[in-house]
Design an enzyme around this catalytic site. Structure first.
Site, PDB file in Angstrom:
ATOM      1  N   ALA A  12     -40.229 -36.897  38.648  1.00  0.00           N
ATOM      2  CA  ALA A  12     -40.046 -37.905  39.703  1.00  0.00           C
ATOM      3  C   ALA A  12     -39.607 -37.253  41.007  1.00  0.00           C
ATOM      4  O   ALA A  12     -38.794 -37.785  41.752  1.00  0.00           O
ATOM      5  CB  ALA A  12     -39.035 -38.952  39.246  1.00  0.00           C
ATOM      6  N   HIS A  14     -57.485 -23.043  42.079  1.00  0.00           N
ATOM      7  CA  HIS A  14     -56.612 -23.633  43.090  1.00  0.00           C
ATOM      8  C   HIS A  14     -55.680 -22.506  43.550  1.00  0.00           C
ATOM      9  O   HIS A  14     -54.523 -22.461  43.235  1.00  0.00           O
ATOM     10  CB  HIS A  14     -55.807 -24.767  42.458  1.00  0.00           C
ATOM     11  CG  HIS A  14     -55.001 -25.558  43.444  1.00  0.00           C
ATOM     12  ND1 HIS A  14     -55.499 -26.035  44.630  1.00  0.00           N
ATOM     13  CD2 HIS A  14     -53.713 -25.966  43.403  1.00  0.00           C
ATOM     14  CE1 HIS A  14     -54.552 -26.705  45.262  1.00  0.00           C
ATOM     15  NE2 HIS A  14     -53.453 -26.670  44.552  1.00  0.00           N
TER      16      HIS A  14
HETATM   17  N1  APR Z   1     -39.388 -33.085  32.564  1.00  0.00           N
HETATM   18  C1  APR Z   1     -39.515 -33.968  33.585  1.00  0.00           C
HETATM   19  N2  APR Z   1     -39.278 -33.644  34.862  1.00  0.00           N
HETATM   20  C2  APR Z   1     -38.901 -32.390  35.128  1.00  0.00           C
HETATM   21  C3  APR Z   1     -38.755 -31.408  34.126  1.00  0.00           C
HETATM   22  C4  APR Z   1     -39.015 -31.809  32.784  1.00  0.00           C
HETATM   23  N3  APR Z   1     -38.914 -30.959  31.777  1.00  0.00           N
HETATM   24  N4  APR Z   1     -38.363 -30.258  34.725  1.00  0.00           N
HETATM   25  C5  APR Z   1     -38.275 -30.499  36.041  1.00  0.00           C
HETATM   26  N5  APR Z   1     -38.591 -31.779  36.297  1.00  0.00           N
HETATM   27  C6  APR Z   1     -38.591 -32.502  37.566  1.00  0.00           C
HETATM   28  C7  APR Z   1     -37.475 -32.090  38.505  1.00  0.00           C
HETATM   29  O1  APR Z   1     -36.224 -32.629  38.088  1.00  0.00           O
HETATM   30  C8  APR Z   1     -37.975 -32.655  39.826  1.00  0.00           C
HETATM   31  O2  APR Z   1     -37.510 -33.981  40.064  1.00  0.00           O
HETATM   32  O3  APR Z   1     -39.775 -32.213  38.308  1.00  0.00           O
HETATM   33  C9  APR Z   1     -39.510 -32.670  39.652  1.00  0.00           C
HETATM   34  C10 APR Z   1     -40.225 -31.759  40.626  1.00  0.00           C
HETATM   35  O4  APR Z   1     -40.088 -32.348  41.871  1.00  0.00           O
HETATM   36  P1  APR Z   1     -40.045 -31.534  43.247  1.00  0.00           P
HETATM   37  O5  APR Z   1     -39.060 -30.424  43.124  1.00  0.00           O
HETATM   38  O6  APR Z   1     -39.897 -32.539  44.336  1.00  0.00           O
HETATM   39  O7  APR Z   1     -41.496 -30.845  43.320  1.00  0.00           O
HETATM   40  P2  APR Z   1     -42.887 -31.566  43.703  1.00  0.00           P
HETATM   41  O8  APR Z   1     -43.160 -31.403  45.137  1.00  0.00           O
HETATM   42  O9  APR Z   1     -42.892 -32.920  43.125  1.00  0.00           O
HETATM   43  O10 APR Z   1     -43.925 -30.632  42.941  1.00  0.00           O
HETATM   44  C11 APR Z   1     -44.074 -30.682  41.539  1.00  0.00           C
HETATM   45  O11 APR Z   1     -46.394 -30.051  41.685  1.00  0.00           O
HETATM   46  O12 APR Z   1     -47.636 -29.305  43.508  1.00  0.00           O
HETATM   47  C12 APR Z   1     -46.946 -28.942  42.347  1.00  0.00           C
HETATM   48  O13 APR Z   1     -46.214 -26.704  42.866  1.00  0.00           O
HETATM   49  C13 APR Z   1     -45.783 -28.048  42.681  1.00  0.00           C
HETATM   50  O14 APR Z   1     -45.300 -27.364  40.444  1.00  0.00           O
HETATM   51  C14 APR Z   1     -44.904 -28.239  41.493  1.00  0.00           C
HETATM   52  C15 APR Z   1     -45.162 -29.698  41.093  1.00  0.00           C
END
Ligand code: APR
Length: 316
Positions: A10, A182
């Protein structure tokens, strides 16, 4: 019963994907999960309160999941799962720098998806994308057509935006295509690009096309360098949500996605960015498109580059 879609993670990418999916108003339920206590529930409450204004009936459910898989019962019955969990890039990082840390996260998520939503189609967006898609397929054990990655819809949208902006024409009159990985071996395909049906090369000088191709390949890094604290999410979430919708509606639309390639273009046994027909089963089939000799050579090079990295992730 209406359709149910789960978005794992999220953060920026996941929350904007959940928003777009909810606003389509074609799903009965959007489940949003994260490991952060309260965050998915708070976002879900906020999104649900936008329903009377935006005019959608879809219900958003926010769930915090635990390291032992606690909370995952909420995803039961999902037709689709979009995996966005994982760290995003910081300025100067390549997507490959995320490999080890995101592999652990995506493996854990995928195992829970296999357990609680064994019939779902899985769309992976975590980076490095091609490797995480291969890993999610291995960790779920799902048939390969039911696990695909989001990249080409986004890369192509960036390409289209740059061309439309440069020519001062509506984005709807521009068609572009990117294949391959990508990342560094992304293969923009100028020979398949058109503006109002005319070949791109008729309306733009070769040097300008090359400049836009390079900017497209670095499209994600350009946003990361400006944001400084994370990576892009508006265009990426639009891409992932659009793919999810095509699958939920069994639409048969053809989009560039990261799909398992098995003989097409003379390439086999690798997840690669190609055009694919999407439907309720995930990837119905990979669609081959005419390529110039140099584009085909670049696609084969991309396949070899990701093949070795994809076999490495099995051990992570
Ligand atoms: N289960 C669920 N959520 C998780 C887990 C897990 N095991 N581990 C981490 N998260 C959550 C984090 O708590 C965080 O809220 O994944 C979320 C990642 O959100 P952001 O840091 O805002 O990153 P975001 O921009 O959403 O990118 C997510 O997409 O584009 C790709 O490279 C980017 O790998 C990254 C992913």
């Amino acid at each position: 019963m209406g359709k149910k879609v789960t978005v794992v993670g999220a953060g920026f990418y996941g929350s904007t994907t959940a928003q777009r999916l909810a606003e389509y108003d074609v799903f009965e339920t959007v489940v949003l999960t994260d490991i952060i206590e309260g965050k998915p529930a708070g976002l879900a409450l906020d999104l649900n309160q936008s329903r009377p204004i935006e005019g959608f009936e879809t219900k958003v459910v926010g769930v915090t999941t635990g390291a032992g898989g606690e909370g995952y019962e909420a995803i039961e019955g999902s037709d689709l799962v979009v995996i966005t969990a994982g760290l995003p890039r910081k300025p100067g990082m390549s997507r490959m720098d995320l490999l080890e840390v995101n592999a652990k996260i995506v493996r854990g998520v995928a195992e829970n998806v296999a357990k609680y939503a064994p019939n779902a189609v899985v769309i992976v967006v975590s980076n490095p994308l091609d490797e995480m898609t291969a890993l999610a397929q291995a960790a779920t054990g799902f048939p390969r057509h039911r696990v695909l990655g989001q990249a080409g819809v986004l890369d192509t949208a960036r390409f289209t935006h740059f061309v439309a902006d440069e020519l001062g024409v509506p984005v709807r009159s521009v068609k572009t295509l990117t294949l391959g990985s990508h990342g560094d071996t992304m293969v923009p395909v100028p020979s398949q690009c058109t503006v109002d049906g005319k070949p791109l090369s008729d309306v733009m000088p070769a040097a300008k096309i090359e400049e836009i191709v390079t900017r497209t390949r670095n499209g994600g890094a350009e946003v990361v360098a400006l944001l400084k604290t994370g990576s892009a999410y508006y265009a990426p979430s639009a891409a992932a949500a659009r793919m999810a919708r095509a699958i939920a509606e069994d639409s048969g639309e053809v989009w560039p996605v990261c799909a398992w390639v098995d003989g097409e273009y003379g390439i086999s046994g690798v997840y690669l960015g190609v055009l694919a027909e999407l439907g309720a089963t995930g990837v119905r089939r990979v669609v081959e498109t005419p390529l110039t000799d140099s584009e085909l050579a670049a696609l084969k090079e991309a396949a070899e580059a990701v093949r070795s990295k994809q076999s490495d992730v099995a051990g992570l």
